[in-house]
Design an enzyme around this catalytic site. Structure first.
Site, PDB file in Angstrom:
ATOM      1  N   ASP A  17       0.865  -1.167   0.000  1.00  0.00           N
ATOM      2  CA  ASP A  17       0.000   0.000   0.000  1.00  0.00           C
ATOM      3  C   ASP A  17       0.910   1.227   0.000  1.00  0.00           C
ATOM      4  O   ASP A  17       2.121   1.124   0.257  1.00  0.00           O
ATOM      5  CB  ASP A  17      -0.891  -0.049   1.246  1.00  0.00           C
ATOM      6  CG  ASP A  17      -1.707   1.217   1.439  1.00  0.00           C
ATOM      7  OD1 ASP A  17      -2.361   1.653   0.473  1.00  0.00           O
ATOM      8  OD2 ASP A  17      -1.662   1.780   2.547  1.00  0.00           O
ATOM      9  N   ASP A  19      -0.186   5.079   1.096  1.00  0.00           N
ATOM     10  CA  ASP A  19      -0.425   5.987   2.224  1.00  0.00           C
ATOM     11  C   ASP A  19      -0.416   5.239   3.547  1.00  0.00           C
ATOM     12  O   ASP A  19      -1.187   4.289   3.741  1.00  0.00           O
ATOM     13  CB  ASP A  19      -1.785   6.687   2.058  1.00  0.00           C
ATOM     14  CG  ASP A  19      -1.876   7.491   0.781  1.00  0.00           C
ATOM     15  OD1 ASP A  19      -1.343   8.597   0.750  1.00  0.00           O
ATOM     16  OD2 ASP A  19      -2.476   6.982  -0.194  1.00  0.00           O
ATOM     17  N   ASP A 176      -1.782  -1.043   5.952  1.00  0.00           N
ATOM     18  CA  ASP A 176      -2.018  -0.485   7.288  1.00  0.00           C
ATOM     19  C   ASP A 176      -3.492  -0.331   7.625  1.00  0.00           C
ATOM     20  O   ASP A 176      -3.829   0.231   8.667  1.00  0.00           O
ATOM     21  CB  ASP A 176      -1.328   0.882   7.424  1.00  0.00           C
ATOM     22  CG  ASP A 176      -2.029   1.961   6.604  1.00  0.00           C
ATOM     23  OD1 ASP A 176      -2.283   1.733   5.394  1.00  0.00           O
ATOM     24  OD2 ASP A 176      -2.326   3.032   7.166  1.00  0.00           O
TER      25      ASP A 176
END
Length: 239
Positions: A17, A19, A176
């Site tokens: 991922d 961000d 996250d």
């Protein structure tokens, strides 16, 4: 490297991922949210308040920001979404930086012969512009945004496409958010969660196969996860 470097690395592809995983984009995203809501007189939000809103795409982030500062309606959301995107496109990498140890981890994976991919719910053109600004684009064999296929996480389709574009093979994903975990699970990939990311809930509740506190733990965690099988649940307290 560590003791695992003498072994065959168990994954041929590692997807990330963007961000809250590879890059700390919170400063620039918060600035974009605050610009948009400020045009209608809403008070600015601190960066720490915006972090849990990140991960589901710009529109969802803005919706949370509006709700937090006085309420959200569809007309206002549509209007401010355009303003947010225009501002963000002009200020993509003012404060954005890789998380500590992220580049070293990418180097270590590449040295192991691993192919790197990226799948983010950010618009692909924004993701590529940020990676270009930070001289990171060349590191990834696949870069897929939330708009690339007309489907974003938690759909597994973009993760599956990322793996295919990386040439196929045994893969794992690093993220996250709950969207990362759900998408990776749906694609049949084990997933590592970053405790330092933009968490909207306790990291232990995401359902990831492993949790890392810092990037220095990623390589050994992936090595153990790969040797334990996709159903193993691992955690490390490395800072």
């Amino acid at each position: 490297m560590d003791a695992h470097s003498s072994l065959v690395f168990p994954f041929s592809i590692i997807g990330f991922d963007l961000d809250g995983t590879l890059l700390d984009t919170s400063g620039d995203l918060a600035a974009a949210v605050n610009h948009a809501i400020g045009t209608i007189g809403r008070p600015p939000l601190p960066v720490e308040a915006v972090k849990p809103m990140i991960g589901g795409g710009a529109r969802r982030m803005l919706e949370h920001g509006l709700t937090t500062t006085g309420g959200c309606d569809p007309v206002t959301l549509d209007m401010l979404h355009r303003r947010l995107l225009d501002y963000y496109e002009a200020h993509l990498a003012v404060h954005t930086r890789p998380f500590p140890g992220a580049l070293d981890a990418l180097d270590a994976l590449t040295a192991q012969g691993v192919t790197l991919g990226l799948m983010t719910n950010k618009l692909e053109r924004f993701a590529r512009a940020i990676l270009d600004a930070l001289d990171l684009t060349h590191r990834f064999a696949a870069i897929i945004g939330g708009d690339t296929l007309g489907a974003a996480k938690p759909s597994p389709r973009p993760i599956q496409a990322m793996v295919a574009q990386c040439g196929g093979g045994r893969a794992a994903f690093v993220g996250d958010s709950i969207f990362d975990v759900q998408a990776a699970r749906g694609a049949g990939l084990p997933v590592v969660a970053c405790a330092f990311g933009f968490l909207s809930q306790p990291v232990e509740t995401l359902g990831a196969d492993a949790v890392i506190q810092g990037y220095e733990a990623l390589i050994p965690t992936l090595a153990r996860l790969g040797s334990s099988g996709p159903s193993a649940t691992l955690s490390t307290n490395a800072a």
